[in-house]
Structures are given as C-alpha cells and as structure tokens.
Enzyme design. Structure first.
Site, PDB file in Angstrom:
ATOM      1  N   ASP A 163       0.847  -1.176   0.000  1.00 47.89           N
ATOM      2  CA  ASP A 163       0.000   0.000   0.000  1.00 47.89           C
ATOM      3  C   ASP A 163       0.894   1.242   0.000  1.00 47.89           C
ATOM      4  O   ASP A 163       1.524   1.560   1.008  1.00 47.89           O
ATOM      5  CB  ASP A 163      -0.906  -0.018   1.237  1.00 47.89           C
ATOM      6  CG  ASP A 163      -1.740   1.236   1.358  1.00 47.89           C
ATOM      7  OD1 ASP A 163      -1.920   1.925   0.344  1.00 47.89           O
ATOM      8  OD2 ASP A 163      -2.214   1.523   2.478  1.00 47.89           O
ATOM      9  N   ARG A 168       0.354   4.934  -7.774  1.00 51.65           N
ATOM     10  CA  ARG A 168      -0.538   5.487  -8.804  1.00 51.65           C
ATOM     11  C   ARG A 168       0.225   6.116  -9.960  1.00 51.65           C
ATOM     12  O   ARG A 168      -0.375   6.438 -10.999  1.00 51.65           O
ATOM     13  CB  ARG A 168      -1.496   6.497  -8.183  1.00 51.65           C
ATOM     14  CG  ARG A 168      -0.893   7.793  -7.711  1.00 51.65           C
ATOM     15  CD  ARG A 168      -1.942   8.673  -7.049  1.00 51.65           C
ATOM     16  NE  ARG A 168      -3.088   8.915  -7.902  1.00 51.65           N
ATOM     17  CZ  ARG A 168      -4.217   9.498  -7.503  1.00 51.65           C
ATOM     18  NH1 ARG A 168      -4.352   9.881  -6.245  1.00 51.65           N
ATOM     19  NH2 ARG A 168      -5.201   9.696  -8.346  1.00 51.65           N
ATOM     20  N   ASP A 186     -13.621   8.051  -6.544  1.00 49.39           N
ATOM     21  CA  ASP A 186     -14.856   8.715  -6.120  1.00 49.39           C
ATOM     22  C   ASP A 186     -15.106  10.021  -6.858  1.00 49.39           C
ATOM     23  O   ASP A 186     -15.918  10.849  -6.430  1.00 49.39           O
ATOM     24  CB  ASP A 186     -14.828   8.978  -4.611  1.00 49.39           C
ATOM     25  CG  ASP A 186     -13.688   9.911  -4.195  1.00 49.39           C
ATOM     26  OD1 ASP A 186     -12.767  10.119  -5.007  1.00 49.39           O
ATOM     27  OD2 ASP A 186     -13.728  10.408  -3.057  1.00 49.39           O
ATOM     28  N   ARG A 214      -5.009  24.387  -7.087  1.00 55.91           N
ATOM     29  CA  ARG A 214      -4.480  24.769  -5.778  1.00 55.91           C
ATOM     30  C   ARG A 214      -3.376  25.801  -5.998  1.00 55.91           C
ATOM     31  O   ARG A 214      -2.900  25.980  -7.113  1.00 55.91           O
ATOM     32  CB  ARG A 214      -3.931  23.546  -5.027  1.00 55.91           C
ATOM     33  CG  ARG A 214      -5.002  22.510  -4.657  1.00 55.91           C
ATOM     34  CD  ARG A 214      -5.976  23.060  -3.646  1.00 55.91           C
ATOM     35  NE  ARG A 214      -6.947  22.051  -3.213  1.00 55.91           N
ATOM     36  CZ  ARG A 214      -8.174  21.938  -3.692  1.00 55.91           C
ATOM     37  NH1 ARG A 214      -8.569  22.760  -4.675  1.00 55.91           N
ATOM     38  NH2 ARG A 214      -9.003  21.026  -3.235  1.00 55.91           N
ATOM     39  N   GLU A 279       1.330  12.966  -2.737  1.00 58.32           N
ATOM     40  CA  GLU A 279       1.855  12.494  -4.019  1.00 58.32           C
ATOM     41  C   GLU A 279       1.441  13.425  -5.151  1.00 58.32           C
ATOM     42  O   GLU A 279       2.147  13.570  -6.165  1.00 58.32           O
ATOM     43  CB  GLU A 279       1.403  11.050  -4.287  1.00 58.32           C
ATOM     44  CG  GLU A 279       0.020  10.873  -4.883  1.00 58.32           C
ATOM     45  CD  GLU A 279      -1.114  11.140  -3.879  1.00 58.32           C
ATOM     46  OE1 GLU A 279      -2.282  11.102  -4.301  1.00 58.32           O
ATOM     47  OE2 GLU A 279      -0.842  11.360  -2.689  1.00 58.32           O
ATOM     48  N   ASP A 280       0.289  14.088  -5.007  1.00 57.18           N
ATOM     49  CA  ASP A 280      -0.172  15.016  -6.033  1.00 57.18           C
ATOM     50  C   ASP A 280       0.681  16.288  -6.066  1.00 57.18           C
ATOM     51  O   ASP A 280       0.974  16.825  -7.142  1.00 57.18           O
ATOM     52  CB  ASP A 280      -1.651  15.362  -5.829  1.00 57.18           C
ATOM     53  CG  ASP A 280      -1.978  15.712  -4.380  1.00 57.18           C
ATOM     54  OD1 ASP A 280      -1.062  15.715  -3.534  1.00 57.18           O
ATOM     55  OD2 ASP A 280      -3.162  15.971  -4.091  1.00 57.18           O
ATOM     56  N   SER A 311      -8.790  15.080   2.950  1.00 56.50           N
ATOM     57  CA  SER A 311      -8.745  16.543   3.000  1.00 56.50           C
ATOM     58  C   SER A 311      -9.650  17.113   4.074  1.00 56.50           C
ATOM     59  O   SER A 311      -9.505  18.273   4.465  1.00 56.50           O
ATOM     60  CB  SER A 311      -9.130  17.133   1.640  1.00 56.50           C
ATOM     61  OG  SER A 311     -10.434  16.733   1.278  1.00 56.50           O
TER      62      SER A 311
END
Length: 352
Positions: A163, A168, A186, A214, A279-280, A311
């Site tokens: 995990d 990704r 989602d 952002r 990670e984003d 978040s």
C-alpha cells in the site's frame, strides 16, 4: 414657342382642355402610352434588387472569410470536443486509483467506459488481497456494456504488493496513448467535460490539465530560507490564481510516470510513502520543474460520489504546508509557476 402653340391648337381643336401636364407628356412622347414608363420603373427596381443581392453575397463571403481566419487565431476549434472519438484525433488512458471502495469503483469504471475518448482503463490496486475473480469479471462486463464505440476500451487491474501512494504513478509498459487521465475512484467528470479538457491538453501536452486547482504563496522567510503556504480552493477563489492542479482529476503525459518513478529523488518517494499524503504535490512539482510552465485549470463541474476524504481530516492543511516546504527544500528551489488562466468551453458561457 411654335411647338407650344401647336400643342395648344391641337388640344383645342380636339375639343379638350389645355393642360401643362399633357404638354409635358407630349414633349416626352409617352402621354398616350404608359408602357415605356413602366418598363423603365421595372428596370430601376431590378437594378436595385441586383445591387442589394450583390451586396448581401459580398457581406456573406466576408463573414465566412473572417470566421475562417479568427478561428485559428483564437486557438479553438468548436468541433474538437464533439469529434475526438475519431481515431486519428487521439484518445486517452484512464488511471483510476482505488482503495477498498468497490461500489465506488464500479460506478467510476462504468462511467469512464462510456466516454468516447477512453482507449483503456487501468485500476491501480494496492490492497493486500488481489481483486476477486467475480469483481474482475463484473468490471470487464461493465466496460463492454457501457462502451459507446465499436472499439471497446482495454480494461485491467495494475496490482501492487504494498500500500503506497506512489503506486498510482508507476510506469505502464504497454500504453497505447500519450495522454493519461489520473482520477480517484470517487470522482466523476462528465464525458463532455472530460473530452473538452482532453482537447485543451492536446494544445499543451507537456503540462498538466485538470479540474482541481491549488496555489502556493511566499509566507515568510525563516533563518534565511523562504517558507511557503499551501492554498486550497478558497484561496484560489479569493486570490484568482493557482499553481497546481491535483491528480485526483487531471491529464498529463505518460512520460511523467517514468520521471516520477525513476528520476525523481527517492527521498520524495520515501516521504510520500511515510506520510501517506502529498503524491499530487510531488507530481505538480515534477512537471513544473521539467517544463517551467504553469498547469491549466479547466472550468467544469465534477462530482464526488464518495464520503469525505483525507482533505476533511484535522491538520490536513498543516500537513500539506509541510509537504510543500519539505519538497521545495529537496529541489533546492520553488519550481511552481503561478497563473490566472482558465480554460472555458465558450459554448457553455453566456458571456465571453
């Protein structure tokens, strides 16, 4: 004078009364016949109609020519978003990140399978137990049923042994598209909106194009080092600027999968794995560092079909601030570039 006397005499001899109008008509030779006058009136009318018709045709040609010139100048082809299903216009791979939410995964796969630009759907699976045969068969059947094109999207699970949010962005060896649409399980982006954002990405394929902007700003300097703040949606709304688009719903070139996994400092990988976050932000910094350009925010409605994510947890903003500053210190510079440009599909707007 002799002509005038002759006309008067002729009129009196005929028993009629003298009339200046009759005299004028006699001089013009049309008193006893109206056809020459009518003929001239018709000629005048037809001449006017020809002029108006010629003017209208010239105006129409001018409008067509001007439209053909202004379209490329503005950089938008109004037919792109409705025709990207044509094979030579390209397509994209949908990369869905999921975690123990099979009901949401089913909805997400069904939706993106129905989008005409989808060439393949890859599900990033990082659970300890592999997906069941029943789930695999069910999702493959959904893809076949929901696809609206003759070419059915390729579907598969990309399995990982641990995990780790870095999963990704692992490279995929057999991709058939340059475009990757990274999305959480989602998040639902309507197909028309997704197709429009794909055309935006095609115009700038080396940057990131997404729906969740952002920002960052210089907060203060501590011990001679710059300290930055991470701004969420309300900061973007208030300031009117942004420097990141989150990979929960964003397009980027598939080459960044390799750069993220094999070229980015391993200390950032370790950080993301340890903190289970950011990670984003790491991907945004990577792309900005490689291109020295800002991302592109596409205006469009997206729908979150699950419960609140990380978040919404307490301390989330502080963690994002720490991630941003720790990553910048590892880069040795701030690579993010701010912008206030937003891509909007003009046909959906009341005003330009």
């Amino acid at each position: 004078m002799s002509t005038l006397i002759a006309i008067r005499d002729a009129a009196l001899t005929a028993g009629g009364e003298y009339s200046p109008a009759k005299e004028k008509a006699a001089n013009r030779g049309i008193y006893n016949g109206r056809s020459p006058l009518l003929h001239r009136r018709v000629k005048q009318l037809l001449g006017g109609l020809k002029f108006k018709l010629l003017f209208c045709l010239s105006l129409l040609c001018l409008v067509v020519w001007f439209s053909s010139k202004i379209g490329p100048f503005m950089g938008w082809d109004p037919d792109l978003s409705s025709s990207i299903s044509v094979p030579n216009r390209g397509s994209y791979t949908v990369l869905i990140n999921t975690w123990k939410r099979n009901s949401l995964l089913k909805q997400s796969v069904a939706h993106y399978a129905s989008c005409s630009g989808t060439d393949a759907i890859h599900v990033i699976w990082s659970e300890s137990d592999p997906p069941s045969d029943q789930l695999r068969a069910h999702l493959k059947n959904i893809v076949l049923k929901k696809s609206q094109t003759a070419h059915k999207p390729n579907f598969r699970f990309d399995l990982n042994e641990e995990d780790n949010l870095n999963n990704r962005f692992k490279p995929i060896s057999d991709l058939r598209t340059d475009a990757i649409f990274s999305v959480d399980d989602d998040v639902i982006v309507p197909c028309r909106t997704l197709d429009f954002s794909f055309t935006v990405w095609q115009s700038a394929p080396h940057t990131m194009v997404g729906f969740v902007p952002r920002m960052h700003w210089l907060d203060e300097e501590k011990n001679g080092m710059a300290h930055y703040k991470y701004g969420g949606w309300w900061s973007v709304w208030w300031m009117g600027t942004y420097s990141m688009v989150l990979t929960k719903a964003a397009f980027f070139h598939q080459k960044y999968l390799d750069l993220y996994t094999n070229k980015m400092p391993s200390s950032i990988h370790d950080y993301v794995m340890r903190e289970r976050n950011c990670e984003d932000i790491a991907m945004s910094l990577l792309v900005a560092n490689a291109t020295d350009t800002p991302p592109i925010w596409v205006k469009g409605k997206i729908y979150e079909i699950g419960s609140s994510g990380i978040s919404s947890l307490n301390g989330h903003s502080d963690k994002r601030n720490k991630c941003l500053n720790d990553f910048v210190s590892l880069y040795g510079t701030m690579p993010l570039v701010s912008t206030n440009v937003k891509a909007v599909e003009a046909r959906n707007e009341w005003f330009w």
